[in-house]
Design an enzyme around this catalytic site. Sequence first.
Site, PDB file in Angstrom:
ATOM      1  N   ARG A 113      -7.649   1.119  16.349  1.00 18.40           N
ATOM      2  CA  ARG A 113      -7.918   1.406  14.943  1.00 18.40           C
ATOM      3  C   ARG A 113      -9.077   0.509  14.562  1.00 18.40           C
ATOM      4  O   ARG A 113     -10.119   0.517  15.208  1.00 18.40           O
ATOM      5  CB  ARG A 113      -6.663   1.191  14.089  1.00 18.40           C
ATOM      6  N   LYS A 173       0.810  -1.225   0.000  1.00 22.28           N
ATOM      7  CA  LYS A 173       0.000   0.000   0.000  1.00 22.28           C
ATOM      8  C   LYS A 173       0.842   1.272   0.000  1.00 22.28           C
ATOM      9  O   LYS A 173       0.437   2.277  -0.605  1.00 22.28           O
ATOM     10  CB  LYS A 173      -0.960   0.001   1.184  1.00 22.28           C
TER      11      LYS A 173
END
Length: 359
Positions: free
Chosen positions: A130, A35
Amino acid sequence: MVGRATVTVDLDAIRANAERVVAALGGRQVVGVTKVTCGDPDVARAMLDGGCTAIGDSRLENLERLREAGVRAPLWLLRSAVPAAADEVVRLADVSLESEVATLAALDAAARRASRRHAVVAMVDLGDLREGMMPGALPAFVEAARSLEAVDVVGIGTSLTCFGGVVPDSDNLGRLVELVRETEQMLGRRLMVSGGMSSSLDALIAGELPDRVDNLRIGESIILGVSTVTRTPVLGLRTDAITLEVPVIEVARKPSLPQGRIAQDAFGHTPAFSDRGERLRAICAIGRQDVVPEGLTPLDEGVEVLGASSDHLVCDAEEMRVPPRVGDALRFRPGYAAMLALFTSPYVEKVRKKPRETV
């Protein structure tokens, strides 16, 4: 000399780092994470050549880029799916990380429409705050998944360090293993234990990575060669896979202290300066639109990054043995945040240093 800011990727270094990480993990599966390079297919292939068993990315656009480039390894979607994009998720990803029952239902419907099955890793929050359901919600999530026709829960995972900075250790990873064992008893079958990302390599080194953890999702450590806990080199990995070269567009001696009343800069900060007298200053053709300047480490001796506007990187070149000239390039090693911006910016050229042929 370069005509524009250029990032060079050494694919041999990435392959070598993947090999070392895979070897250090002793047979555990490694999902190579692309990513930070926006799903670069060459980076993905280097990771696979180094022994990674799958490639993971957080953006569907990047997974499509990998598919179109012919990357045949299993692809993981690392950011939980949006229900409205379920058809695209099923088309592009073999595995996705999920924590919401509503999303499971959308994925199941999409998989049935496509006449295929979709694998899910159930994500649990173990303190980093998260993504991930709270541990108490896991049994209901798994029970909901059991009633679906085309979705399979193949493992349980967690994310640590990326948001809350929580370090993986024997306590939180041990709790993950406990949750997996409880769920395995519920389902009557073995599950994958996806024990985090690059930061879990520190747990490995400290002897705190449970044997039962059989899968990690590794990106930054393979690409940059550093621990994501300490940002220092780890496992003897190479730290030279990514190099940034930026052309110099102005060289001049200037005062080190701005003249006049100081207000906010272009980004809403009030800058502070030290009076170091007149210094040689090199202005480079890159800015905050393309990079996080605080994440750049100069590779040319005597260069100091002072800051940046949206389009200009300001460097002190007073201590350089040979002063730069207009058109020369200054070289930098980017950290994670800087690299993320560099690969995302359309104004930065990306060059791949092709791997050497192996006999």
